[in-house]
Write a protein that holds these residues in place. Structure first.
Motif, mmCIF file in Angstrom:
data_model
loop_
_atom_site.group_PDB
_atom_site.id
_atom_site.type_symbol
_atom_site.label_atom_id
_atom_site.label_comp_id
_atom_site.label_asym_id
_atom_site.label_seq_id
_atom_site.Cartn_x
_atom_site.Cartn_y
_atom_site.Cartn_z
ATOM 1 N N VAL A 1 0.832 -1.206 0.000
ATOM 2 C CA VAL A 1 0.000 0.000 0.000
ATOM 3 C C VAL A 1 0.867 1.256 0.000
ATOM 4 C CG1 VAL A 1 -1.527 1.360 1.482
ATOM 5 C CG2 VAL A 1 -2.080 -0.988 0.972
ATOM 6 N N LYS A 2 1.958 1.234 0.740
ATOM 7 C CA LYS A 2 2.826 2.419 0.849
ATOM 8 C C LYS A 2 3.731 2.592 -0.374
ATOM 9 C CE LYS A 2 3.533 4.761 4.074
ATOM 10 N NZ LYS A 2 3.106 6.087 4.415
ATOM 11 N N GLU A 3 4.073 1.505 -1.048
ATOM 12 C CA GLU A 3 5.085 1.587 -2.103
ATOM 13 C C GLU A 3 4.549 1.495 -3.526
ATOM 14 O OE1 GLU A 3 8.036 -1.346 -1.252
ATOM 15 O OE2 GLU A 3 8.750 -0.286 0.527
ATOM 16 N N ASN A 4 3.293 1.125 -3.707
ATOM 17 C CA ASN A 4 2.769 0.922 -5.059
ATOM 18 C C ASN A 4 1.469 1.679 -5.285
ATOM 19 O OD1 ASN A 4 4.678 -1.199 -6.021
ATOM 20 N ND2 ASN A 4 3.813 -2.288 -4.292
ATOM 21 N N VAL A 5 1.312 2.134 -6.503
ATOM 22 C CA VAL A 5 0.038 2.695 -6.947
ATOM 23 C C VAL A 5 -0.322 1.981 -8.240
ATOM 24 C CG1 VAL A 5 0.410 4.941 -5.884
ATOM 25 C CG2 VAL A 5 1.078 4.609 -8.252
ATOM 26 N N GLY A 6 -1.596 1.910 -8.543
ATOM 27 C CA GLY A 6 -1.990 1.267 -9.787
ATOM 28 C C GLY A 6 -3.436 0.857 -9.763
ATOM 29 N N PHE A 7 -3.867 0.290 -10.883
ATOM 30 C CA PHE A 7 -5.236 -0.163 -11.025
ATOM 31 C C PHE A 7 -5.273 -1.681 -11.086
ATOM 32 C CE2 PHE A 7 -6.611 3.940 -11.264
ATOM 33 C CZ PHE A 7 -6.281 4.633 -12.414
ATOM 34 N N SER A 8 -6.163 -2.253 -10.321
ATOM 35 C CA SER A 8 -6.419 -3.688 -10.445
ATOM 36 C C SER A 8 -7.237 -3.900 -11.710
ATOM 37 C CB SER A 8 -7.186 -4.192 -9.227
ATOM 38 O OG SER A 8 -8.495 -3.634 -9.232
ATOM 39 N N ASP A 9 -7.351 -5.151 -12.122
ATOM 40 C CA ASP A 9 -8.175 -5.454 -13.295
ATOM 41 C C ASP A 9 -9.623 -5.038 -13.065
ATOM 42 O OD1 ASP A 9 -5.987 -6.496 -14.628
ATOM 43 O OD2 ASP A 9 -6.437 -8.570 -14.061
ATOM 44 N N GLY A 10 -10.122 -5.227 -11.837
ATOM 45 C CA GLY A 10 -11.503 -4.865 -11.526
ATOM 46 C C GLY A 10 -11.752 -3.372 -11.608
ATOM 47 N N ILE A 11 -10.830 -2.576 -11.089
ATOM 48 C CA ILE A 11 -10.986 -1.120 -11.163
ATOM 49 C C ILE A 11 -10.845 -0.659 -12.607
ATOM 50 C CG2 ILE A 11 -9.929 1.087 -10.520
ATOM 51 C CD1 ILE A 11 -9.510 -0.119 -7.719
ATOM 52 N N MET A 12 -9.904 -1.243 -13.339
ATOM 53 C CA MET A 12 -9.741 -0.877 -14.749
ATOM 54 C C MET A 12 -11.014 -1.207 -15.524
ATOM 55 S SD MET A 12 -7.320 0.591 -16.285
ATOM 56 C CE MET A 12 -7.753 1.371 -17.811
ATOM 57 N N GLN A 13 -11.660 -2.319 -15.203
ATOM 58 C CA GLN A 13 -12.924 -2.664 -15.862
ATOM 59 C C GLN A 13 -13.999 -1.639 -15.518
ATOM 60 O OE1 GLN A 13 -13.517 -5.123 -18.201
ATOM 61 N NE2 GLN A 13 -15.376 -3.900 -18.436
ATOM 62 N N GLY A 14 -14.011 -1.162 -14.279
ATOM 63 C CA GLY A 14 -14.960 -0.126 -13.883
ATOM 64 C C GLY A 14 -14.757 1.160 -14.671
ATOM 65 N N ILE A 15 -13.512 1.487 -14.972
ATOM 66 C CA ILE A 15 -13.214 2.670 -15.795
ATOM 67 C C ILE A 15 -13.710 2.426 -17.220
ATOM 68 C CG2 ILE A 15 -11.364 4.051 -16.812
ATOM 69 C CD1 ILE A 15 -9.794 3.561 -14.165
ATOM 70 N N ARG A 16 -13.407 1.243 -17.753
ATOM 71 C CA ARG A 16 -13.861 0.918 -19.116
ATOM 72 C C ARG A 16 -15.380 0.967 -19.227
ATOM 73 N NH1 ARG A 16 -10.775 -3.676 -18.640
ATOM 74 N NH2 ARG A 16 -8.634 -3.235 -19.109
ATOM 75 N N ASP A 17 -16.075 0.496 -18.181
ATOM 76 C CA ASP A 17 -17.542 0.484 -18.204
ATOM 77 C C ASP A 17 -18.125 1.888 -18.297
ATOM 78 O OD1 ASP A 17 -17.460 -2.263 -18.003
ATOM 79 O OD2 ASP A 17 -17.989 -2.303 -15.856
ATOM 80 N N GLN A 18 -17.385 2.891 -17.865
ATOM 81 C CA GLN A 18 -17.866 4.272 -17.897
ATOM 82 C C GLN A 18 -17.394 5.031 -19.130
ATOM 83 O OE1 GLN A 18 -17.532 6.444 -14.129
ATOM 84 N NE2 GLN A 18 -16.740 4.533 -13.266
ATOM 85 N N THR A 19 -16.626 4.386 -19.987
ATOM 86 C CA THR A 19 -16.032 5.042 -21.140
ATOM 87 C C THR A 19 -16.963 4.982 -22.336
ATOM 88 O OG1 THR A 19 -13.858 4.392 -20.352
ATOM 89 C CG2 THR A 19 -14.005 5.077 -22.641
ATOM 90 N N PRO A 20 -17.184 6.125 -23.002
ATOM 91 C CA PRO A 20 -17.991 6.125 -24.226
ATOM 92 C C PRO A 20 -17.351 5.211 -25.275
ATOM 93 C CG PRO A 20 -17.415 8.362 -23.563
ATOM 94 C CD PRO A 20 -16.663 7.429 -22.673
ATOM 95 N N PRO A 21 -18.127 4.750 -26.244
ATOM 96 C CA PRO A 21 -17.596 3.822 -27.260
ATOM 97 C C PRO A 21 -16.333 4.308 -27.955
ATOM 98 C CG PRO A 21 -19.961 4.010 -27.477
ATOM 99 C CD PRO A 21 -19.536 5.017 -26.439
ATOM 100 N N ASP A 22 -16.188 5.636 -28.193
ATOM 101 C CA ASP A 22 -14.981 6.111 -28.863
ATOM 102 C C ASP A 22 -13.802 6.180 -27.894
ATOM 103 O OD1 ASP A 22 -16.155 8.185 -27.477
ATOM 104 O OD2 ASP A 22 -15.641 9.708 -28.966
#
Length: 108
Positions: free
Chosen positions: A65-86
């Motif tokens: 938690v202290k040394e890494n930042v990033g997106f898990s596959d689940g969070i990345m999928q949540g971002i994709r789900d909110q992204t318009p088709p383009d």
């Protein structure tokens, strides 16, 4: 440790690492934070590390938690789900070879 607790802990770590992207990344996810926003991001990360350390089940969890930042596959999928088709570059599916080096799992 129960599987349910372990799963919850892993998701908690993923959320904290995603919040860290707002401050500790070179990608477009970095946000111009106010003094209070910077403090909040650090407070969330410090709180999570303290909580995980006190739990003592996984000594490496607080360190991650202290040394890494990033997106898990689940969070990345949540971002994709909110992204318009383009969509845009930062939300399209990426593999290890074509993603920006700082997009996922960046060590500080």
């Amino acid at each position: 440790m129960s599987a349910k607790y372990s799963n919850l802990k892993t998701k908690f770590i993923h959320v904290v690492q995603a919040v860290g992207k707002l401050k500790y990344t070179d990608s477009s996810y970095r946000s111009p934070l106010t003094k209070w926003g910077n403090r909040l991001v650090d407070a969330i990360r410090n709180y999570a590390a303290k909580w995980l350390k006190e739990e003592g089940q996984d000594p490496q969890a607080a360190k991650r938690v202290k040394e890494n930042v990033g997106f898990s596959d689940g969070i990345m999928q949540g971002i994709r789900d909110q992204t318009p088709p383009d969509g845009d570059y930062h939300t399209k599916s990426r593999t290890r070879s074509n993603r920006h080096k700082n997009d996922w799992g960046r060590s500080l």
